[in-house]
Each structure stands twice: as structure tokens, then as C-alpha cells.
Design a protein around this motif. Sequence first.
Motif, PDB file in Angstrom:
ATOM      1  N   LEU A 131     -36.937 -47.693 -30.736  1.00 59.50           N
ATOM      2  CA  LEU A 131     -35.565 -48.029 -31.096  1.00 59.50           C
ATOM      3  C   LEU A 131     -34.641 -46.826 -30.965  1.00 59.50           C
ATOM      4  O   LEU A 131     -33.525 -46.939 -30.458  1.00 59.50           O
ATOM      5  CB  LEU A 131     -35.506 -48.579 -32.520  1.00 59.50           C
ATOM      6  N   LEU A 132     -35.099 -45.654 -31.413  1.00 54.82           N
ATOM      7  CA  LEU A 132     -34.278 -44.447 -31.302  1.00 54.82           C
ATOM      8  C   LEU A 132     -34.021 -44.073 -29.846  1.00 54.82           C
ATOM      9  O   LEU A 132     -32.901 -43.698 -29.485  1.00 54.82           O
ATOM     10  CB  LEU A 132     -34.946 -43.285 -32.035  1.00 54.82           C
ATOM     11  N   LEU A 133     -35.036 -44.178 -29.005  1.00 47.50           N
ATOM     12  CA  LEU A 133     -34.842 -43.884 -27.588  1.00 47.50           C
ATOM     13  C   LEU A 133     -33.849 -44.858 -26.952  1.00 47.50           C
ATOM     14  O   LEU A 133     -33.006 -44.459 -26.146  1.00 47.50           O
ATOM     15  CB  LEU A 133     -36.178 -43.955 -26.846  1.00 47.50           C
ATOM     16  N   GLY A 134     -33.934 -46.113 -27.321  1.00 48.81           N
ATOM     17  CA  GLY A 134     -32.995 -47.097 -26.804  1.00 48.81           C
ATOM     18  C   GLY A 134     -31.571 -46.810 -27.232  1.00 48.81           C
ATOM     19  O   GLY A 134     -30.642 -46.888 -26.428  1.00 48.81           O
TER      20      GLY A 134
ATOM     21  N   LEU B 211     -26.072 -44.953 -26.031  1.00 49.95           N
ATOM     22  CA  LEU B 211     -24.928 -44.119 -26.409  1.00 49.95           C
ATOM     23  C   LEU B 211     -24.616 -43.059 -25.361  1.00 49.95           C
ATOM     24  O   LEU B 211     -23.460 -42.722 -25.139  1.00 49.95           O
ATOM     25  CB  LEU B 211     -25.177 -43.457 -27.763  1.00 49.95           C
ATOM     26  N   ALA B 212     -25.637 -42.524 -24.730  1.00 55.98           N
ATOM     27  CA  ALA B 212     -25.422 -41.455 -23.754  1.00 55.98           C
ATOM     28  C   ALA B 212     -25.076 -42.004 -22.371  1.00 55.98           C
ATOM     29  O   ALA B 212     -24.674 -41.235 -21.500  1.00 55.98           O
ATOM     30  CB  ALA B 212     -26.667 -40.583 -23.660  1.00 55.98           C
ATOM     31  N   GLY B 213     -25.210 -43.288 -22.175  1.00 53.94           N
ATOM     32  CA  GLY B 213     -24.945 -43.881 -20.865  1.00 53.94           C
ATOM     33  C   GLY B 213     -23.509 -43.729 -20.400  1.00 53.94           C
ATOM     34  O   GLY B 213     -23.257 -43.587 -19.215  1.00 53.94           O
ATOM     35  N   GLY B 214     -22.571 -43.729 -21.301  1.00 54.31           N
ATOM     36  CA  GLY B 214     -21.180 -43.653 -20.908  1.00 54.31           C
ATOM     37  C   GLY B 214     -20.523 -42.332 -21.256  1.00 54.31           C
ATOM     38  O   GLY B 214     -19.307 -42.241 -21.320  1.00 54.31           O
TER      39      GLY B 214
ATOM     40  N   PRO C 216     -26.121 -37.027 -17.612  1.00 53.36           N
ATOM     41  CA  PRO C 216     -26.983 -36.344 -16.659  1.00 53.36           C
ATOM     42  C   PRO C 216     -28.073 -35.491 -17.309  1.00 53.36           C
ATOM     43  O   PRO C 216     -29.177 -35.364 -16.785  1.00 53.36           O
ATOM     44  CB  PRO C 216     -26.022 -35.461 -15.882  1.00 53.36           C
ATOM     45  N   PHE C 217     -27.782 -34.950 -18.479  1.00 52.52           N
ATOM     46  CA  PHE C 217     -28.778 -34.132 -19.176  1.00 52.52           C
ATOM     47  C   PHE C 217     -29.866 -34.997 -19.812  1.00 52.52           C
ATOM     48  O   PHE C 217     -31.023 -34.601 -19.866  1.00 52.52           O
ATOM     49  CB  PHE C 217     -28.107 -33.263 -20.231  1.00 52.52           C
ATOM     50  N   ILE C 218     -29.491 -36.183 -20.291  1.00 52.97           N
ATOM     51  CA  ILE C 218     -30.481 -37.099 -20.873  1.00 52.97           C
ATOM     52  C   ILE C 218     -31.419 -37.608 -19.791  1.00 52.97           C
ATOM     53  O   ILE C 218     -32.626 -37.687 -19.982  1.00 52.97           O
ATOM     54  CB  ILE C 218     -29.767 -38.277 -21.565  1.00 52.97           C
ATOM     55  N   TYR C 219     -30.885 -37.946 -18.618  1.00 46.97           N
ATOM     56  CA  TYR C 219     -31.711 -38.512 -17.554  1.00 46.97           C
ATOM     57  C   TYR C 219     -32.696 -37.494 -16.995  1.00 46.97           C
ATOM     58  O   TYR C 219     -33.737 -37.871 -16.470  1.00 46.97           O
ATOM     59  CB  TYR C 219     -30.841 -39.097 -16.450  1.00 46.97           C
TER      60      TYR C 219
END
Length: 49
Positions: free
Chosen positions: A27-30, A35-38, A43-46
Motif C-alpha cells: 500500500l505504501l509503495l502504491g 503521489l510522485a507520478g505527477g 524521475p528519481f522514484i523511477y
Amino acid sequence: MEFLKDMFNFLKERKKFWLLPMIIVLLLLGVILVLAGGSAVAPFIYTLF
């Protein structure tokens, strides 16, 4: 909210509490990915995955 109640009752009845940490981590990863998608952090998360 009914789904969460059913999930918790299932874990309690079947004594599968070892599944709880895995569910929380997923759930936390989702939430982090949504939240970081927009944002500018995307780019740092991916690069982590």
C-alpha cells in the motif's frame, strides 16, 4: 472501508498476521508511486525500480 474490515477479519480468523506487513508495504509503495507520478520527483522514484 468494508473491504478493509473484511480483510482484517479474514486475517484475524485465519491467524495470518504475517501477511499484514506485506500488505502495508504494498500500500505504501502504491501511494508513493501515485503521489510522485505527477511531480518533479518522478524521475528519481523511477530509478529506484
